[in-house]
Write a protein that holds these residues in place. Structure first.
Motif, PDB file in Angstrom:
ATOM      1  N   GLN A 158       2.968 -20.449 -16.426  1.00  0.00           N
ATOM      2  CA  GLN A 158       1.552 -20.141 -16.542  1.00  0.00           C
ATOM      3  C   GLN A 158       0.963 -20.180 -15.140  1.00  0.00           C
ATOM      4  OE1 GLN A 158      -0.870 -21.797 -19.646  1.00  0.00           O
ATOM      5  NE2 GLN A 158      -2.584 -22.072 -18.238  1.00  0.00           N
ATOM      6  N   PHE A 159       0.208 -19.141 -14.813  1.00  0.00           N
ATOM      7  CA  PHE A 159      -0.430 -19.039 -13.509  1.00  0.00           C
ATOM      8  C   PHE A 159      -1.942 -19.049 -13.683  1.00  0.00           C
ATOM      9  CE2 PHE A 159       3.733 -17.388 -12.704  1.00  0.00           C
ATOM     10  CZ  PHE A 159       4.020 -17.839 -11.436  1.00  0.00           C
ATOM     11  N   THR A 160      -2.594 -19.719 -12.763  1.00  0.00           N
ATOM     12  CA  THR A 160      -4.051 -19.726 -12.696  1.00  0.00           C
ATOM     13  C   THR A 160      -4.432 -19.414 -11.265  1.00  0.00           C
ATOM     14  OG1 THR A 160      -4.170 -21.419 -14.418  1.00  0.00           O
ATOM     15  CG2 THR A 160      -6.137 -21.096 -13.063  1.00  0.00           C
ATOM     16  N   VAL A 161      -5.253 -18.392 -11.083  1.00  0.00           N
ATOM     17  CA  VAL A 161      -5.724 -17.998  -9.753  1.00  0.00           C
ATOM     18  C   VAL A 161      -7.239 -18.108  -9.747  1.00  0.00           C
ATOM     19  CG1 VAL A 161      -5.775 -16.175  -8.011  1.00  0.00           C
ATOM     20  CG2 VAL A 161      -3.775 -16.416  -9.506  1.00  0.00           C
ATOM     21  N   GLU A 162      -7.750 -18.891  -8.817  1.00  0.00           N
ATOM     22  CA  GLU A 162      -9.192 -19.070  -8.705  1.00  0.00           C
ATOM     23  C   GLU A 162      -9.687 -18.481  -7.391  1.00  0.00           C
ATOM     24  OE1 GLU A 162     -10.734 -22.978  -9.809  1.00  0.00           O
ATOM     25  OE2 GLU A 162      -8.680 -23.478 -10.430  1.00  0.00           O
ATOM     26  N   ALA A 164     -14.758 -16.550 -13.245  1.00  0.00           N
ATOM     27  CA  ALA A 164     -13.715 -17.095 -14.109  1.00  0.00           C
ATOM     28  C   ALA A 164     -12.344 -16.898 -13.458  1.00  0.00           C
ATOM     29  CB  ALA A 164     -13.754 -16.401 -15.467  1.00  0.00           C
ATOM     30  N   PRO A 165     -11.478 -17.870 -13.582  1.00  0.00           N
ATOM     31  CA  PRO A 165     -10.140 -17.721 -13.012  1.00  0.00           C
ATOM     32  C   PRO A 165      -9.317 -16.690 -13.783  1.00  0.00           C
ATOM     33  CG  PRO A 165     -10.299 -19.781 -14.224  1.00  0.00           C
ATOM     34  CD  PRO A 165     -11.673 -19.161 -14.226  1.00  0.00           C
ATOM     35  N   LEU A 166      -8.330 -16.138 -13.106  1.00  0.00           N
ATOM     36  CA  LEU A 166      -7.326 -15.301 -13.774  1.00  0.00           C
ATOM     37  C   LEU A 166      -6.260 -16.251 -14.299  1.00  0.00           C
ATOM     38  CD1 LEU A 166      -6.747 -12.539 -11.067  1.00  0.00           C
ATOM     39  CD2 LEU A 166      -8.111 -12.337 -13.145  1.00  0.00           C
ATOM     40  N   GLU A 167      -5.942 -16.139 -15.551  1.00  0.00           N
ATOM     41  CA  GLU A 167      -4.898 -16.976 -16.141  1.00  0.00           C
ATOM     42  C   GLU A 167      -3.956 -16.085 -16.926  1.00  0.00           C
ATOM     43  OE1 GLU A 167      -7.245 -21.178 -16.673  1.00  0.00           O
ATOM     44  OE2 GLU A 167      -7.021 -19.919 -18.436  1.00  0.00           O
ATOM     45  N   LYS A 217       0.387 -15.941 -18.578  1.00  0.00           N
ATOM     46  CA  LYS A 217       1.723 -16.496 -18.755  1.00  0.00           C
ATOM     47  C   LYS A 217       2.708 -15.367 -18.549  1.00  0.00           C
ATOM     48  CE  LYS A 217       0.221 -20.010 -21.950  1.00  0.00           C
ATOM     49  NZ  LYS A 217       0.218 -20.487 -23.326  1.00  0.00           N
TER      50      LYS A 217
END
Length: 94
Positions: free
Chosen positions: A7-11, A24-27, A29
């Protein structure tokens, strides 16, 4: 598809002027056939890059490579595959 699930989260924290960004972050899987954590560690040890650049490079190349494999019939990826294969061979020799 089998493989490791990540799972990746990019802020987006700030713009080029240093102004805070409120978005909003990009999230997402994604699966990958490789253990990305092992690859990050290997590249940190072998590449003449600082830790952040080595991590970003390893994650970027693994995400790109997996998308390329999954979409191998896409004309753009098909055309680029020989160069990517040579690049990966050279990278593994590092």
């Amino acid at each position: 598809m089998k493989g490791h699930l990540y799972q990746f989260t990019v802020e987006h924290l700030e713009d080029p002027r240093g102004q805070a960004i409120d978005s909003a972050p990009l999230e997402f899987k994604v699966r990958n056939h490789d253990d990305i954590f092992k690859i990050v560690d290997a590249l940190k040890a072998r590449m003449p890059l600082d830790e952040t650049d080595a991590t970003a490079f390893a994650i970027g190349i693994k995400l790109f490579g997996e998308v390329m494999l999954k979409n191998r019939d896409n004309p753009l990826f098909k055309e680029f595959k020989p160069q990517f294969t040579e690049f990966m061979k050279a990278l593994k020799k590092q």
